[in-house]
Design an enzyme around this catalytic site. Structure first.
Site, PDB file in Angstrom:
ATOM      1  N   CYS A   1      -3.032  14.353   4.750  1.00  0.00           N
ATOM      2  CA  CYS A   1      -3.451  13.328   3.791  1.00  0.00           C
ATOM      3  C   CYS A   1      -4.537  12.454   4.414  1.00  0.00           C
ATOM      4  O   CYS A   1      -4.636  12.337   5.642  1.00  0.00           O
ATOM      5  CB  CYS A   1      -2.238  12.481   3.408  1.00  0.00           C
ATOM      6  SG  CYS A   1      -2.601  11.097   2.316  1.00  0.00           S
TER       7      CYS A   1
ATOM      8  N   THR B   1      -4.409   9.400   4.476  1.00  0.00           N
ATOM      9  CA  THR B   1      -3.671   8.385   5.229  1.00  0.00           C
ATOM     10  C   THR B   1      -3.454   8.832   6.669  1.00  0.00           C
ATOM     11  O   THR B   1      -3.496   8.012   7.597  1.00  0.00           O
ATOM     12  CB  THR B   1      -2.314   8.104   4.555  1.00  0.00           C
ATOM     13  OG1 THR B   1      -2.541   7.674   3.212  1.00  0.00           O
ATOM     14  CG2 THR B   1      -1.547   7.030   5.300  1.00  0.00           C
TER      15      THR B   1
ATOM     16  N   HIS C   1      -6.480   7.988   8.520  1.00  0.00           N
ATOM     17  CA  HIS C   1      -6.518   6.545   8.797  1.00  0.00           C
ATOM     18  C   HIS C   1      -5.586   6.187   9.951  1.00  0.00           C
ATOM     19  O   HIS C   1      -5.898   5.316  10.770  1.00  0.00           O
ATOM     20  CB  HIS C   1      -6.113   5.756   7.554  1.00  0.00           C
ATOM     21  CG  HIS C   1      -7.182   5.677   6.500  1.00  0.00           C
ATOM     22  ND1 HIS C   1      -8.423   5.130   6.741  1.00  0.00           N
ATOM     23  CD2 HIS C   1      -7.190   6.079   5.204  1.00  0.00           C
ATOM     24  CE1 HIS C   1      -9.153   5.194   5.635  1.00  0.00           C
ATOM     25  NE2 HIS C   1      -8.423   5.767   4.690  1.00  0.00           N
TER      26      HIS C   1
ATOM     27  N   CYS D   1      15.234  -0.112   0.230  1.00  0.00           N
ATOM     28  CA  CYS D   1      16.535  -0.381   0.853  1.00  0.00           C
ATOM     29  C   CYS D   1      17.647  -0.466  -0.183  1.00  0.00           C
ATOM     30  O   CYS D   1      18.816  -0.285   0.130  1.00  0.00           O
ATOM     31  CB  CYS D   1      16.467  -1.678   1.657  1.00  0.00           C
ATOM     32  SG  CYS D   1      16.334  -3.184   0.642  1.00  0.00           S
TER      33      CYS D   1
END
Length: 347
Positions: free
Chosen positions: A38, A40, A43, A89
Site C-alpha cells: 500500500c 501507506t 510512507h 476497542c
C-alpha cells in the site's frame, strides 16, 4: 518463516526469518496467499506515517486458515479469507458512536501490518473477528484488494450519492485512482476525468476502456479559469494523490455546491492554502476519509463480489504486478517509479 520487517530504529526494511506464529484464544493463523503493498507502507518506510518501531508490514492480504485457536467459532481450517486490519476497542466514546476509525485505543493505533505483525509473511495470526470469508466468486488475489476497496467504500459513503450527471475529477492514477475509476463506472458515472502527470499511468486508465479521459494536470489547468468554471469545473473531485500542490490547485476547479474528497494520504506536516471565501460563496463540502469503519462486510459480500468478474478480473489492466517476497526491493522500486500501480506478493 520469511517476512518483510520494518525496523524504524535502524531505518531498515529487510527480509527476515522469524518463527511461525500460533493461534491464541480467539485467534486464527492464516497461511498468506497474497499481500499488497500500500502507499501507506511507502510512507512508513519513509518515516512519514506512524508505525511500530519494529513490525512485519502488510495490512492488505488474503489466504487460507491454517490453525484455529480456542474460542473461535464460524471458521474451519481451509477457509479462504481476507482480513480487516482495523478494529476499535469497543469501550470508548468513539466506538459507542460507531466511529471505530477514530478510536483512541484501537483504530489506526493497533492496525495489523502497521502496529501489529501483518501479512507480508508466510503466516499471520489474526483475531477471528477481523477475518472475513471470501465468497466463491472472489478469488484470493481479489481478496487482497478487499481492504483498499473497503476504504474506498467509506469514501463513497461520505460522498453521499452525487447525481449521475456530475462532472467528476480524480487526482492521481495509482491503484487507488484506478479503483475509484472502476467504482464510479460500476455505479453508473460516465463524465469522469483522471488527472495524472505520468504518461504510463494515463495509458493505464485508457486501457481500462471505461470511456474516461486521462489528462496531464497542465492540460486541465490550461482549460479552466474563473470565468468558465461553471462549464469546465467539477461537481466532485477525489484526491488520490496525497500531493499537496495538486490538491491546492484542484480546489479552485470546484463548481458551486461541489464536494472535495480528501482520500490520498499526505505527510502529516504538509499544508495547503485555500480560500475560505470560496468555501463560503460556493457552499463547498470538504470530506475526509479515514480507513474503513464497518465497510468490510459490504465490500466482501457486495462490491468485490459484484466486480470480481468484470473490473477486477484482469490484474494486468489494473496495473498490478506479482512478485515473490524475496523480490521486495524490486517491487518497491517499480512502485515508486510509477511503472506499476500496485505491487502484490504471491506466496
Amino acid at each position: 518463516m520469511q517476512a518483510i520487517q520494518w525496523d524504524a530504529k535502524a531505518d531498515v526494511l529487510s527480509l527476515v526469518n522469524v518463527p511461525v506464529p500460533t493461534a491464541g484464544h480467539g485467534q486464527v493463523v492464516i497461511k498468506v496467499a497474497y499481500a499488497g503493498v500500500c502507499g501507506t507502507d511507502l510512507h512508513i518506510i519513509q518515516k512519514e506515517f506512524p508505525a511500530a518501531e519494529k513490525v512485519i508490514l502488510g495490512h492488505e492480504f488474503s489466504g487460507v486458515i491454517e490453525e484455529i485457536g480456542p474460542g473461535v467459532k464460524g471458521f474451519t481450517t481451509g477457509d479462504r479469507v481476507c482480513v480487516d486490519p482495523n478494529r476499535g476497542c469497543g469501550n470508548c466514546r468513539e466506538c459507542f458512536k460507531a466511529q471505530t476509525n477514530h478510536c483512541q485505543n484501537g483504530g489506526l493505533r493497533t492496525t495489523i501490518g502497521i502496529f501489529r505483525n501483518g501479512g507480508m509473511a508466510n503466516f499471520c495470526v489474526v483475531p477471528s473477528e477481523m477475518v472475513h470469508q471470501l465468497p466463491v466468486e472472489v478469488t484470493l488475489p481479489q481478496g487482497a484488494l478487499c481492504e483498499p476497496l473497503s476504504c474506498i467504500l467509506r469514501g463513497w459513503e461520505n460522498l453521499n450519492n452525487p447525481s449521475l450527471d456530475s462532472r467528476i475529477l480524480i487526482l492521481g492514477a495509482g491503484i487507488i485512482g484506478v479503483l475509484w475509476s472502476t467504482i464510479f463506472h460500476h455505479k453508473g458515472y460516465r463524465n469522469v476525468t483522471v488527472s495524472e502527470p505520468a504518461e504510463g499511468r494515463r495509458n493505464r486508465i485508457s486501457a481500462l476502456e471505461l470511456g474516461y479521459q486521462a489528462v496531464h494536470p497542465d492540460e486541465l489547468k490550461a482549460n479552466i479559469s474563473d470565468e468558465n468554471i461553471r462549464e469546465t469545473g467539477y461537481d466532485v473531485i477525489v484526491d488520490c494523490s496525497g500531493f499537496p500542490p495538486a490538491i491546492e490547485q484542484a480546489f479552485s476547479w470546484l463548481r458551486s455546491g461541489a464536494t472535495f474528497v480528501q482520500f490520498g494520504c499526505c505527510p502529516p506536516k504538509e499544508k495547503i492554502s485555500i480560500s475560505p471565501f470560496e468555501i463560503f460563496s460556493k457552499e463547498l463540502k470538504i470530506v475526509g476519509c479515514l480507513i474503513n469503519p464497518f465497510t468490510m462486510v459490504n465490500t466482501v459480500e457486495g462490491l468485490a463480489r459484484g466486480m470480481a468478474g468484470s473490473y477486477l478480473k484482469d490484474f494486468s489492466r489494473l496495473g498490478i504486478k506479482m512478485f515473490r517476497l524475496q523480490e521486495y526491493q524490486e517491487a518497491i522500486a517499480q512502485l515508486k517509479k510509477g511503472e506499476i500501480s500496485k505491487a502484490m506478493f504471491e506466496f
